[in-house]
Design an enzyme around this catalytic site. Structure first.
Site, PDB file in Angstrom:
ATOM      1  N   ARG A   1      -8.786  -0.196   4.571  1.00 28.95           N
ATOM      2  CA  ARG A   1      -7.931   0.819   3.934  1.00 28.95           C
ATOM      3  C   ARG A   1      -6.615   0.207   3.501  1.00 28.95           C
ATOM      4  NH1 ARG A   1      -6.141   5.398   7.118  1.00 28.95           N
ATOM      5  NH2 ARG A   1      -4.897   5.457   5.250  1.00 28.95           N
TER       6      ARG A   1
ATOM      7  N   ARG B   1      -4.948  10.871   3.779  1.00 31.26           N
ATOM      8  CA  ARG B   1      -3.922  11.894   3.818  1.00 31.26           C
ATOM      9  C   ARG B   1      -2.790  11.614   2.837  1.00 31.26           C
ATOM     10  NH1 ARG B   1      -0.119  11.617   6.302  1.00 31.26           N
ATOM     11  NH2 ARG B   1       0.015  13.860   6.667  1.00 31.26           N
TER      12      ARG B   1
ATOM     13  N   LYS C   1       0.852  -1.207   0.000  1.00 36.57           N
ATOM     14  CA  LYS C   1       0.000   0.000   0.000  1.00 36.57           C
ATOM     15  C   LYS C   1       0.878   1.244   0.000  1.00 36.57           C
ATOM     16  CE  LYS C   1      -1.681   1.701   4.073  1.00 36.57           C
ATOM     17  NZ  LYS C   1      -1.466   3.114   4.326  1.00 36.57           N
ATOM     18  N   ASN C   2       1.911   1.252   0.879  1.00 38.60           N
ATOM     19  CA  ASN C   2       2.687   2.484   1.065  1.00 38.60           C
ATOM     20  C   ASN C   2       3.711   2.736  -0.032  1.00 38.60           C
ATOM     21  OD1 ASN C   2       1.113   2.926   3.221  1.00 38.60           O
ATOM     22  ND2 ASN C   2       2.642   2.386   4.772  1.00 38.60           N
TER      23      ASN C   2
ATOM     24  N   VAL D   1       7.726   7.586  16.562  1.00 37.45           N
ATOM     25  CA  VAL D   1       7.418   8.156  15.249  1.00 37.45           C
ATOM     26  C   VAL D   1       6.141   8.993  15.271  1.00 37.45           C
ATOM     27  CG1 VAL D   1       6.901   7.591  12.839  1.00 37.45           C
ATOM     28  CG2 VAL D   1       8.637   6.282  14.085  1.00 37.45           C
TER      29      VAL D   1
ATOM     30  N   ASP E   1       4.942  20.377   7.738  1.00 33.18           N
ATOM     31  CA  ASP E   1       5.999  21.392   7.763  1.00 33.18           C
ATOM     32  C   ASP E   1       7.302  20.902   7.132  1.00 33.18           C
ATOM     33  OD1 ASP E   1       6.025  19.588   9.895  1.00 33.18           O
ATOM     34  OD2 ASP E   1       7.323  20.864  11.084  1.00 33.18           O
ATOM     35  N   LEU E   2       7.603  19.612   7.283  1.00 38.13           N
ATOM     36  CA  LEU E   2       8.866  19.103   6.704  1.00 38.13           C
ATOM     37  C   LEU E   2       8.770  19.037   5.174  1.00 38.13           C
ATOM     38  CD1 LEU E   2       9.655  16.218   9.244  1.00 38.13           C
ATOM     39  CD2 LEU E   2      10.469  18.583   9.261  1.00 38.13           C
TER      40      LEU E   2
ATOM     41  N   CYS F   1      -5.202  12.778  12.094  1.00 31.79           N
ATOM     42  CA  CYS F   1      -5.940  11.504  12.119  1.00 31.79           C
ATOM     43  C   CYS F   1      -5.774  10.939  13.529  1.00 31.79           C
ATOM     44  CB  CYS F   1      -5.397  10.551  11.058  1.00 31.79           C
ATOM     45  SG  CYS F   1      -3.771   9.930  11.472  1.00 31.79           S
TER      46      CYS F   1
ATOM     47  N   ASP G   1       4.458   0.842  12.129  1.00 29.45           N
ATOM     48  CA  ASP G   1       3.255   0.173  11.623  1.00 29.45           C
ATOM     49  C   ASP G   1       3.126  -1.265  12.115  1.00 29.45           C
ATOM     50  OD1 ASP G   1       3.362   1.789   8.348  1.00 29.45           O
ATOM     51  OD2 ASP G   1       2.786   2.493  10.336  1.00 29.45           O
TER      52      ASP G   1
ATOM     53  N   ARG H   1      -0.099  14.741  12.074  1.00 31.75           N
ATOM     54  CA  ARG H   1       0.309  14.535  10.659  1.00 31.75           C
ATOM     55  C   ARG H   1       0.602  15.881   9.979  1.00 31.75           C
ATOM     56  NH1 ARG H   1      -1.316   9.213   9.659  1.00 31.75           N
ATOM     57  NH2 ARG H   1       0.371   9.159   8.156  1.00 31.75           N
TER      58      ARG H   1
HETATM   59  C1  EPZ Z   1       4.098   6.989   5.965  1.00 32.00           C
HETATM   60  O1  EPZ Z   1       3.348   8.048   6.507  1.00 32.00           O
HETATM   61  C2  EPZ Z   1       3.164   5.785   5.953  1.00 32.00           C
HETATM   62  N1  EPZ Z   1       1.997   6.072   5.124  1.00 32.00           N
HETATM   63  C3  EPZ Z   1       2.714   5.462   7.376  1.00 32.00           C
HETATM   64  O2  EPZ Z   1       1.915   4.282   7.311  1.00 32.00           O
HETATM   65  C4  EPZ Z   1       3.958   5.169   8.218  1.00 32.00           C
HETATM   66  O3  EPZ Z   1       3.560   4.917   9.549  1.00 32.00           O
HETATM   67  C5  EPZ Z   1       4.907   6.371   8.169  1.00 32.00           C
HETATM   68  O4  EPZ Z   1       5.241   6.666   6.791  1.00 32.00           O
HETATM   69  C6  EPZ Z   1       6.199   6.122   8.925  1.00 32.00           C
HETATM   70  O5  EPZ Z   1       6.824   4.989   8.404  1.00 32.00           O
HETATM   71  C7  EPZ Z   1       2.114   5.994   3.773  1.00 32.00           C
HETATM   72  O6  EPZ Z   1       3.171   5.728   3.236  1.00 32.00           O
HETATM   73  C8  EPZ Z   1       0.853   6.251   2.997  1.00 32.00           C
HETATM   74  P1  EPZ Z   1       6.177  10.454   8.006  1.00 32.00           P
HETATM   75  P2  EPZ Z   1       3.958   9.564   6.458  1.00 32.00           P
HETATM   76  O7  EPZ Z   1       6.126  11.660   7.159  1.00 32.00           O
HETATM   77  O8  EPZ Z   1       4.699   9.764   5.195  1.00 32.00           O
HETATM   78  C9  EPZ Z   1       5.836  13.734  11.458  1.00 32.00           C
HETATM   79  C10 EPZ Z   1       0.078   2.908   7.730  1.00 32.00           C
HETATM   80  O9  EPZ Z   1      -0.427   2.414   8.750  1.00 32.00           O
HETATM   81  N2  EPZ Z   1       5.889  14.702  10.363  1.00 32.00           N
HETATM   82  O10 EPZ Z   1       7.398   9.605   8.007  1.00 32.00           O
HETATM   83  O11 EPZ Z   1       2.863  10.508   6.788  1.00 32.00           O
HETATM   84  C11 EPZ Z   1       4.518  12.947  11.412  1.00 32.00           C
HETATM   85  O12 EPZ Z   1       3.507  13.666  12.066  1.00 32.00           O
HETATM   86  C12 EPZ Z   1       0.544   4.349   7.734  1.00 32.00           C
HETATM   87  O13 EPZ Z   1       0.244   2.296   6.632  1.00 32.00           O
HETATM   88  C13 EPZ Z   1       5.987  16.059  10.689  1.00 32.00           C
HETATM   89  O14 EPZ Z   1       6.034  16.425  11.860  1.00 32.00           O
HETATM   90  O15 EPZ Z   1       4.963   9.479   7.682  1.00 32.00           O
HETATM   91  C14 EPZ Z   1       4.889  11.687  12.123  1.00 32.00           C
HETATM   92  O16 EPZ Z   1       4.810  11.900  13.516  1.00 32.00           O
HETATM   93  C15 EPZ Z   1       0.351   5.019   9.089  1.00 32.00           C
HETATM   94  N3  EPZ Z   1       6.008  16.958   9.684  1.00 32.00           N
HETATM   95  C16 EPZ Z   1       6.345  11.461  11.716  1.00 32.00           C
HETATM   96  O17 EPZ Z   1       6.837  12.719  11.251  1.00 32.00           O
HETATM   97  C17 EPZ Z   1       5.956  16.578   8.361  1.00 32.00           C
HETATM   98  O18 EPZ Z   1       6.000  17.456   7.483  1.00 32.00           O
HETATM   99  C18 EPZ Z   1       6.524  10.446  10.606  1.00 32.00           C
HETATM  100  O19 EPZ Z   1       5.792  10.895   9.507  1.00 32.00           O
HETATM  101  C19 EPZ Z   1       5.860  15.206   8.065  1.00 32.00           C
HETATM  102  C20 EPZ Z   1       5.831  14.286   9.076  1.00 32.00           C
END
Ligand code: EPZ
Length: 422
Positions: free
Chosen positions: A399, A92, A22-23, A329, A124-125, A116, A307, A121
Site C-alpha cells: 500500500r 480511507r 504517498k501521504n 496519535v 468528527d474533526l 482500520c 508512522d 479513524r
Molecule cells: C494521515 O492520516 C496519514 N495518512 C497517516 O499515515 C498518519 O499516520 C496520520 O496522518 C498522522 O500523521 C495519510 O496521509 C493518507 P489524522 P489521517 O487525521 O489524516 C484522530 C501511514 O501509515 N482523528 O491526523 O487519517 C484519528 O483517529 C498512515 O501512511 C479523529 O479523532 O490522520 C487519529 O487517532 C497511517 N477525528 C488522529 O486523530 C477526525 O476527524 C490523527 O489522525 C480525524 C482524526
C-alpha cells in the site's frame, strides 16, 4: 499467497533513492477534482493506494493514466460527486475527496471509510471544521451526505487535535468558499505544505501552511486552473530506510528527501548511538549495531511521527536498556509489538505506553504484517534476526512502499519473495 523470506545478519551499505510521498500524492490527486482540466503529477510511487485513488477519480468521471511514476489526470468531465463504499473501504484516504467535491459542487456523498487496524479513524474533526464553512452533514446507511445549501462561506475553526486529514479537507474546501477562512491548531506536516503549494499553483490564496495557523482567501472557480507538479520525497519511507541502515551498520545513504522533514525523528534515531551525516537531499547513516535505550512519544509534526514508531521499536528491542515509546496519535498502534515478541523481543504494552527491554538479539520466525508500517518494520526486524523470518500480509506493505524488498536487496539484504500455493 506471497511472503518475504528474510535471512538476518547481512551488513547493508550503498545508496538508495526514496519514492514520492504517498501521504502527499493521494491529496494532490483529490485536489485535481476542484478544477476541471489536465494535470500531470510526477514522482508518483507505484503503490496500491495510488491505484485505488485513481479508481476513485475515475468513478467521479475523471480520466487517469499512470506510467513511469507520472500521473496524467483529466478532470474536464469529472461531474460526479459520489464515491462508492467498495473503493473507500480499500483506502480511507479517499475521504480526501470530500473537501474538493464540496468546493467544486457544493455537495458530496462519500462512504464512511470505517476503522482500520490502528484505530477507529473517526471523521468528527473533518465535519466540525467543514461546518464552519456552511456545510451540513447527514450520515445515512454508512454514507456521508454533505451539502452547503447556501454555498461555502469563509469561517474560522480551531481543531481539537492537529488532524492531517481534517486540515486538508478544510483547506481544500475553503479555497472556493466566499470570504476568508482560518484554521488554527492546523496540522503542520510537510505533506500539508506540498498540498498548499499545489493549490496555490492552481490559483488558490493560502498562507501559513506548515505553521499552526493557515489562512485561505476564497477565490472564484474561474480563478483556478490545472497544473503540473512534482511530489515531495517520502519522508516516512526515508526514515524506514535510515533505520534499516542503522540496524545493519551501513554506511547507507538515503536520498531524495529533505532531512528537515524528519527533524526530530532523525535526532531521536541518532540519539540511540549512531552517526548521521546530513546532506541537502538526504542523510548517510553508519552504526556499530549497538544502541542506547530511548524514550520517545509520537506527536503531530514536528513531533516524532507515529508512522516511524514501529521502526524505532525494532531498534529499541535490541538496545542496551529499557525504552519507553508513547503513542499519542492513534489509539491502537502497538499490535506490531506482539509480532516482534514472537521474534524474541521483550515488550510490555500498557495503553498508550510500550516498555521495551532490550535483548541481545532477535530470532527469525514466521510473522504477519498488521498494518503498513508494522509490516515494513517486521522486515527490518528480520534483517537483524538470527535465522530466517517469513513475513506475510504483504498487501499492507504494498500500500505504501514501492519496491520495498528490491530497495533493501540493492543495499545487500538477503530477502526473497516467495509465492506459496495456499
Ligand atoms: C494521515 O492520516 C496519514 N495518512 C497517516 O499515515 C498518519 O499516520 C496520520 O496522518 C498522522 O500523521 C495519510 O496521509 C493518507 P489524522 P489521517 O487525521 O489524516 C484522530 C501511514 O501509515 N482523528 O491526523 O487519517 C484519528 O483517529 C498512515 O501512511 C479523529 O479523532 O490522520 C487519529 O487517532 C497511517 N477525528 C488522529 O486523530 C477526525 O476527524 C490523527 O489522525 C480525524 C482524526
Amino acid at each position: 499467497m506471497e511472503l518475504l523470506k528474510v535471512r538476518g545478519g547481512n551488513v547493508l551499505s550503498g545508496e538508495i533513492q526514496v519514492s514520492g510521498a504517498k501521504n502527499s500524492v493521494l491529496k494532490l490527486m483529490a485536489a485535481s477534482v476542484m478544477c476541471p482540466g489536465k494535470y500531470t503529477i510526477t514522482r508518483v510511487p507505484g503503490i496500491s493506494d495510488v491505484y485505488v485513488m485513481s479508481d476513485v477519480l475515475r468513478e467521479l468521471g475523471a480520466q487517469v493514466d499512470f506510467g513511469d511514476h507520472t500521473l496524467s489526470i483529466d478532470t474536464t468531465h469529472a461531474d460526479k460527486y459520489e464515491t462508492p463504499y467498495e473503493l473507500v473501504k480499500k483506502m480511507r484516504a479517499s475521504i480526501a475527496v470530500l473537501g474538493p467535491l464540496l468546493g467544486r459542487f457544493g455537495k458530496a456523498k462519500v462512504s464512511m471509510p470505517g476503522g482500520c487496524q490502528i484505530g477507529e479513524r473517526k471523521l468528527d474533526l473533518h465535519f466540525a471544521a467543514l461546518e464552519h464553512l456552511g456545510v451540513e452533514f447527514e450520515i445515512e446507511h454508512g454514507v456521508v451526505h454533505a451539502n452547503a445549501p447556501k454555498g461555502l462561506h469563509g469561517g474560522r475553526v480551531t481543531l481539537d487535535f492537529a488532524s492531517v486529514g481534517a486540515t486538508e479537507n478544510f483547506m481544500m474546501a475553503a479555497v472556493l468558499a466566499k470570504g476568508t477562512s482560518v484554521i488554527d491548531n492546523a496540522a503542520r506536516e510537510p505533506e500539508i505544505v506540498d498540498l498548499a503549494n499545489f493549490l496555490n499553483d492552481m490559483g488558490a490564496k493560502i498562507s501559513g501552511a506548515g505553521s499552526p495557523v493557515i489562512t485561505i482567501e476564497g477565490v472564484e472557480h474561474k480563478d483556478l486552473h490545472s497544473v503540473d507538479h512534482e511530489t515531495i520525497g517520502d519522508r516516512i519511507e526515508a526514515g524506514t530506510l535510515v533505520v534499516a541502515g542503522a540496524l545493519c551498520k551501513g554506511p547507507v545513504t538515503v536520498s531524495g528527501f529533505k532531512p528537515e522533514h524528519l527533524g526530530l525523528a532523525l535526532q531521536k534515531i541518532s540519539d540511540m548511538g549512531l552517526e548521521l551525516d546530513y546532506h541537502e537531499n538526504g542523510v548517510t547513516v553508519k552504526s556499530d549495531g549497538k544502541f542506547k535505550a530511548i524514550d520517545v512519544q509520537t506527536l503531530p509534526f514536528p513531533g516524532f511521527p507515529t508512522d516511524l514508531q514501529a521502526q524505532l521499536m525494532v531498534m529499541a528491542s535490541v538496545a542496551d536498556g529499557n525504552s519507553i515509546i508513547t503513542e499519542n496519535v492513534f489509539e491502537n498502534r502497538f499490535m506490531f509489538a506482539g509480532e516482534l515478541v514472537r521474534m524474541g523481543a521483550e515488550i510490555r504494552v500498557d495503553g498508550h505506553h510500550a516498555l521495551i527491554q532490550g535483548v541481545s538479539g532477535l530470532s527469525g520466525a514466521p510473522v504477519a504484517s498488521t498494518d503498513l508500517r508494522g509490516g515494513a518494520s517486521l522486515v527490518l526486524a528480520g534483517l537483524i534476526a538470527d535465522g530466517e523470518t517469513e513475513v506475510s500480509g504483504l498487501k499492507h506493505i504494498k500500500r505504501g512502499y514501492e519496491h520495498y524488498s528490491e530497495k533493501l536487496q540493492s543495499l545487500g539484504a538477503d530477502i526473497e519473495l516467495v509465492k506459496t500455493d495456499e
